[in-house]
Design a protein around this motif. Sequence first.
Motif, mmCIF file in Angstrom:
data_model
loop_
_atom_site.group_PDB
_atom_site.id
_atom_site.type_symbol
_atom_site.label_atom_id
_atom_site.label_comp_id
_atom_site.label_asym_id
_atom_site.label_seq_id
_atom_site.Cartn_x
_atom_site.Cartn_y
_atom_site.Cartn_z
ATOM 1 N N MET A 184 0.840 -1.205 0.000
ATOM 2 C CA MET A 184 0.000 0.000 0.000
ATOM 3 C C MET A 184 0.869 1.247 0.000
ATOM 4 O O MET A 184 0.629 2.190 -0.770
ATOM 5 N N VAL A 185 1.907 1.260 0.848
ATOM 6 C CA VAL A 185 2.805 2.417 0.901
ATOM 7 C C VAL A 185 3.469 2.628 -0.459
ATOM 8 O O VAL A 185 3.508 3.754 -0.978
ATOM 9 N N GLU A 186 3.976 1.558 -1.041
ATOM 10 C CA GLU A 186 4.637 1.660 -2.347
ATOM 11 C C GLU A 186 3.681 2.184 -3.418
ATOM 12 O O GLU A 186 4.038 3.048 -4.220
ATOM 13 N N SER A 187 2.460 1.679 -3.418
ATOM 14 C CA SER A 187 1.471 2.112 -4.411
ATOM 15 C C SER A 187 1.090 3.576 -4.240
ATOM 16 O O SER A 187 0.957 4.311 -5.221
ATOM 17 N N LEU A 188 0.918 4.013 -2.999
ATOM 18 C CA LEU A 188 0.563 5.410 -2.758
ATOM 19 C C LEU A 188 1.704 6.343 -3.141
ATOM 20 O O LEU A 188 1.477 7.394 -3.748
ATOM 21 N N ILE A 189 2.921 5.974 -2.802
ATOM 22 C CA ILE A 189 4.074 6.801 -3.179
ATOM 23 C C ILE A 189 4.180 6.919 -4.694
ATOM 24 O O ILE A 189 4.387 8.007 -5.238
ATOM 25 N N THR A 190 3.982 5.807 -5.386
ATOM 26 C CA THR A 190 4.036 5.820 -6.847
ATOM 27 C C THR A 190 2.937 6.694 -7.437
ATOM 28 O O THR A 190 3.183 7.489 -8.344
ATOM 29 N N ALA A 191 1.720 6.573 -6.897
ATOM 30 C CA ALA A 191 0.604 7.372 -7.395
ATOM 31 C C ALA A 191 0.828 8.859 -7.142
ATOM 32 O O ALA A 191 0.559 9.700 -8.010
ATOM 33 N N TRP A 192 1.325 9.200 -5.957
ATOM 34 C CA TRP A 192 1.562 10.620 -5.633
ATOM 35 C C TRP A 192 2.671 11.189 -6.491
ATOM 36 O O TRP A 192 2.637 12.362 -6.852
ATOM 37 N N ALA A 193 3.675 10.375 -6.801
ATOM 38 C CA ALA A 193 4.783 10.843 -7.639
ATOM 39 C C ALA A 193 4.310 11.163 -9.055
ATOM 40 O O ALA A 193 4.849 12.064 -9.707
ATOM 41 N N LYS A 194 3.287 10.457 -9.511
ATOM 42 C CA LYS A 194 2.751 10.669 -10.856
ATOM 43 C C LYS A 194 1.849 11.888 -10.945
ATOM 44 O O LYS A 194 1.632 12.436 -12.007
ATOM 45 N N SER A 195 1.304 12.306 -9.799
ATOM 46 C CA SER A 195 0.337 13.426 -9.831
ATOM 47 C C SER A 195 0.996 14.767 -9.721
ATOM 48 O O SER A 195 2.125 14.964 -9.562
#
Length: 60
Positions: free
Chosen positions: A49-60
């Motif tokens: 979950m942490v990895e996915s959220l970090i990846t999503a935030w980096a893309k936004s």
Amino acid sequence: MAERALKEPIVQRKIMGTLRNRKGVQIYETMMSLLATWGKQGLDLHDQMVESLITAWAKS
């Protein structure tokens, strides 16, 4: 098998009754699907979950 795995989250969503718009439902269903998939793969849910959220935030 897949339908049975999704039955519990759907019942929980209906009992909670708090997800009244389509976007909220879509987010909830996506999260439950991810958690179930990661769990079946034996992955650490928190780390994923942490990895996915970090990846999503980096893309936004």
